[in-house]
Write an enzyme that holds these catalytic residues in place. Structure first.
Site, PDB file in Angstrom:
ATOM      1  N   LYS A  75       0.812  -1.230   0.000  1.00  0.00           N
ATOM      2  CA  LYS A  75       0.000   0.000   0.000  1.00  0.00           C
ATOM      3  C   LYS A  75       0.843   1.276   0.000  1.00  0.00           C
ATOM      4  O   LYS A  75       0.402   2.302  -0.514  1.00  0.00           O
ATOM      5  CB  LYS A  75      -0.985   0.006   1.168  1.00  0.00           C
ATOM      6  CG  LYS A  75      -2.151  -0.949   0.967  1.00  0.00           C
ATOM      7  CD  LYS A  75      -3.272  -0.683   1.935  1.00  0.00           C
ATOM      8  CE  LYS A  75      -4.482  -1.550   1.653  1.00  0.00           C
ATOM      9  NZ  LYS A  75      -4.287  -2.955   2.115  1.00  0.00           N
ATOM     10  N   GLU A 100     -10.699   6.866   4.251  1.00  0.00           N
ATOM     11  CA  GLU A 100     -11.322   5.918   5.166  1.00  0.00           C
ATOM     12  C   GLU A 100     -10.344   4.771   5.368  1.00  0.00           C
ATOM     13  O   GLU A 100      -9.444   4.559   4.567  1.00  0.00           O
ATOM     14  CB  GLU A 100     -12.611   5.382   4.561  1.00  0.00           C
ATOM     15  CG  GLU A 100     -12.433   4.261   3.532  1.00  0.00           C
ATOM     16  CD  GLU A 100     -11.721   4.684   2.253  1.00  0.00           C
ATOM     17  OE1 GLU A 100     -11.642   5.904   1.993  1.00  0.00           O
ATOM     18  OE2 GLU A 100     -11.245   3.790   1.536  1.00  0.00           O
ATOM     19  N   SER A 136       1.952  -9.766  -0.787  1.00  0.00           N
ATOM     20  CA  SER A 136       1.591  -8.340  -0.680  1.00  0.00           C
ATOM     21  C   SER A 136       1.929  -7.707   0.656  1.00  0.00           C
ATOM     22  O   SER A 136       2.112  -6.494   0.732  1.00  0.00           O
ATOM     23  CB  SER A 136       0.097  -8.164  -0.981  1.00  0.00           C
ATOM     24  OG  SER A 136      -0.698  -8.985  -0.143  1.00  0.00           O
TER      25      SER A 136
HETATM   26  C1  LIG Z   1      -5.058  -4.063   1.765  1.00  0.00           C
HETATM   27  C2  LIG Z   1      -4.284  -5.281   1.488  1.00  0.00           C
HETATM   28  C3  LIG Z   1      -4.638  -6.170   0.445  1.00  0.00           C
HETATM   29  C4  LIG Z   1      -5.867  -5.994  -0.392  1.00  0.00           C
HETATM   30  O1  LIG Z   1      -5.892  -4.879  -1.197  1.00  0.00           O
HETATM   31  P1  LIG Z   1      -5.697  -4.946  -2.778  1.00  0.00           P
HETATM   32  O2  LIG Z   1      -6.083  -3.586  -3.214  1.00  0.00           O
HETATM   33  O3  LIG Z   1      -6.600  -6.006  -3.306  1.00  0.00           O
HETATM   34  O4  LIG Z   1      -4.285  -5.267  -3.031  1.00  0.00           O
HETATM   35  C5  LIG Z   1      -3.827  -7.260   0.190  1.00  0.00           C
HETATM   36  N1  LIG Z   1      -2.728  -7.498   0.942  1.00  0.00           N
HETATM   37  C6  LIG Z   1      -2.376  -6.688   1.949  1.00  0.00           C
HETATM   38  C7  LIG Z   1      -1.146  -7.023   2.739  1.00  0.00           C
HETATM   39  C8  LIG Z   1      -3.128  -5.554   2.263  1.00  0.00           C
HETATM   40  O5  LIG Z   1      -2.771  -4.749   3.285  1.00  0.00           O
END
Ligand SMILES: *Cc1c(COP(=O)(O)O)cnc(C)c1O
Length: 400
Positions: free
Chosen positions: A95, A117, A384
Site C-alpha cells: 500500500k 477511510e 503483498s
Molecule cells: C489491503 C491489502 C490487500 C488488499 O488490497 P488490494 O487492493 O486487493 O491489493 C492485500 N494485501 C495486503 C497485505 C493488504 O494490506
C-alpha cells in the site's frame, strides 16, 4: 528502477470506463474535484522532476526494488514457487507504493490535507506514513467497531500524527467510514484531497492507484528474466479491491503465455453467505460511484461480506479486474479461511516468512496449484504484506 506504465488493456476511456466497468462520479461538486485530481495526475506523470522524486523515495525510503525470492521448500510440492517480497517494503505491504504517489500528488496540487477511510487500518497507516513524509495533514475516518478491533494500527496512525475520526453510524465499519470520509472531503474540497486505498472508486482513482502499483510487476518481470530466465507460467495475487494484483498483472498482460490468476476470499465457503468472492459470485452494478461486479443482497444493495483477512473484506472490486475477467485475460480463483490459515502456517514454517492473511490467500492457491504441476512449471506469487498484524489472531485460531 522501472518506469511506471499501464498496458492499454487496463487504461480507461475518456469516460473512465474499462470495457463495461468503472465510470465517473455524477455528483456535481465532486466531479469538479475529480477532474482537478485527474488533470494533476496527467501532469505529474509527464513531469521528469516528479518522477525523479518518486524514484528517489521508492529506492531510499520504501526500500525498492523488493526482492524476488525462489521458495525452494515450498516448491518441493511440484511447480517452482517464486515470491515477490512486497512484505519487505517500509510499513510492511504494497500500500505504501500508491500512498506515496497520492501524497506527492496532493502536495503538487497545493493541498494541505489528505483524507481517507480505513477498514482494518492498513491504508490509514500507509497514508499517515506518506503524509508525515511529505508534510501533509492526514485525516482518517474509521468505524468504532474497527477501531476497537485494530488497536495497534490506531496507535500507529496517532503516533504518525494523523487525526482519527471515529465513525459510530450504522455498523461502525468500513462502509460508514467511506461515507463519513467523503462527507468531510466535500466540506473542504479546496484544501484537501481524498486518497483512496485500492483500484476502486470513480475515475481517476482506479487508473491512478494502478499506475503507482505497476512498479511491482515491472520489477518482478525484469527480476524474473535476469535471475531465472524466461517468464513464469502463472502470476498470482490475492484480490481485495485489486491493487496488488493489478500492480503485478499489468506488466504481463501482453505475455499471452503467462496466466494471470487473482485469488479471492471464499471465507467459510462459496455456498455460505460468509465470503467476499466478488468476481466469482458478484453481479454487475454501481457501488460507491463506479460500475463493477459486487456481492448483492436480495435488494441489490452491497451484501455483508466476510473474510478472515480484513483487507479482502469488500463487496466490490476494481473495474480493471472486472474487464480482465470479461475479456478472459485473467482468471479468478478462491481460497477459504481454513486453506488460508494453513498456508499462513506453511509459509511461516517452511520458509521463515510470516505472511499477511491477505497474501496467504495467494499462497494457498499456489500450494494447491503447484501440486497439480511438475517441477518445470513456475508460479510467481505476490507476497503483498507481512503478517505481524495478524499474529494474535492466528495463534488463537490455530490454537498454538
Ligand atoms: C489491503 C491489502 C490487500 C488488499 O488490497 P488490494 O487492493 O486487493 O491489493 C492485500 N494485501 C495486503 C497485505 C493488504 O494490506
Amino acid at each position: 528502477m522501472m518506469q511506471e506504465q499501464l498496458n492499454a488493456v487496463v487504461l480507461p476511456n475518456e469516460n473512465g470506463f474499462f470495457g463495461a466497468h468503472g465510470g465517473k462520479i455524477d455528483h456535481p461538486g465532486l466531479a469538479v474535484a475529480m477532474a482537478e485530481i485527474e488533470a494533476g495526475f496527467r501532469s505529474i506523470i509527464g513531469d521528469a522532476d516528479f518522477i525523479a522524486e518518486m524514484k528517489r523515495l521508492q529506492q531510499t525510503y520504501v526500500g525498492r526494488p523488493s526482492p524476488l525470492y525462489h521458495a525452494k521448500t515450498l516448491s518441493q510440492r511440484g511447480a517452482q514457487i517464486y515470491l515477490k517480497r512486497e512484505d519487505l517494503n517500509h510499513t510492511g505491504a504494497h500500500k505504501i507504493n500508491h500512498c506515496i504517489g497520492e501524497a506527492l500528488l496532493a502536495k503538487k496540487l497545493g493541498k494541505k490535507k489528505v483524507i481517507a477511510e480505513t477498514g482494518a487500518g492498513q491504508h490509514g497507516v500507509a497514508l499517515a506514513t506518506a503524509a508525515a513524509l511529505v508534510g501533509l495533514e492526514c485525516e482518517i475516518h474509521m468505524g468504532v467497531v474497527d477501531m476497537a478491533k485494530e488497536h495497534p494500527n490506531v496507535a500507529r496512525m496517532k503516533i504518525l500524527g494523523a487525526k482519527l475520526v471515529p465513525v459510530s453510524a450504522g455498523a461502525g465499519t468500513l462502509k460508514e467510514a467511506v461515507d463519513s470520509a467523503f462527507g468531510a472531503y466535500l466540506q473542504d474540497l479546496q484544501h484537501s484531497m481524498f486518497a483512496i486505498g485500492s483500484v476502486v472508486g470513480p475515475a481517476p482513482y482506479p487508473e491512478l492507484v494502478a499506475y503507482f502499483q505497476s512498479i511491482v510487476g515491472h520489477e518482478a518481470r525484469a527480476q524474473f528474466q535476469s535471475q531465472y530466465g524466461g517468464l513464469p507460467d502463472e502470476v498470482v495475487a490475492c484480490v481485495g479491491g485489486g491493487s496488488n494484483a493489478l500492480g503485478l498483472f499489468n506488466a504481463f498482460i501482453d505475455d499471452s503465455a503467462v496466466a494471470l490468476v487473482g485469488v479471492e476470499p471464499a471465507g467459510e465457503g462459496l455456498d455460505t453467505q460468509r465470503h467476499a468472492a466478488t468476481l466469482t459470485l458478484g453481479k454487475p452494478g454501481v457501488i460507491q460511484g463506479f460500475h463493477c461486479y459486487y456481492l448483492q443482497d436480495e435488494n441489490g444493495n452491497p451484501a455483508a461480506v466476510h473474510s478472515i483477512a480484513s483487507g479482502l473484506d469488500y463487496p466490490g472490486v476494481g473495474p480493471q479486474h472486472c474487464h480482465l475477467k470479461d475479456i478472459g485475460r485473467a482468471r479468478y480463483e478462491t481460497a477459504t479461511d481454513a486453506e488460508t490459515l494453513a498456508a499462513f502456517l506453511t509459509l511461516s514454517r517452511e520458509e521463515g516468512i510470516i505472511p499477511a492473511l491477505e497474501s496467504a490467500h495467494a499462497i494457498a492457491y499456489a500450494l494447491r496449484r503447484a501440486a497439480q504441476l511438475d517441477g518445470s512449471q513456475r508460479l510467481l506469487v505476490n507476497l503483498s504484506g507481512r503478517g505481524d498484524k495478524d499474529i494474535d489472531f492466528a495463534i488463537e485460531q490455530l490454537k498454538l
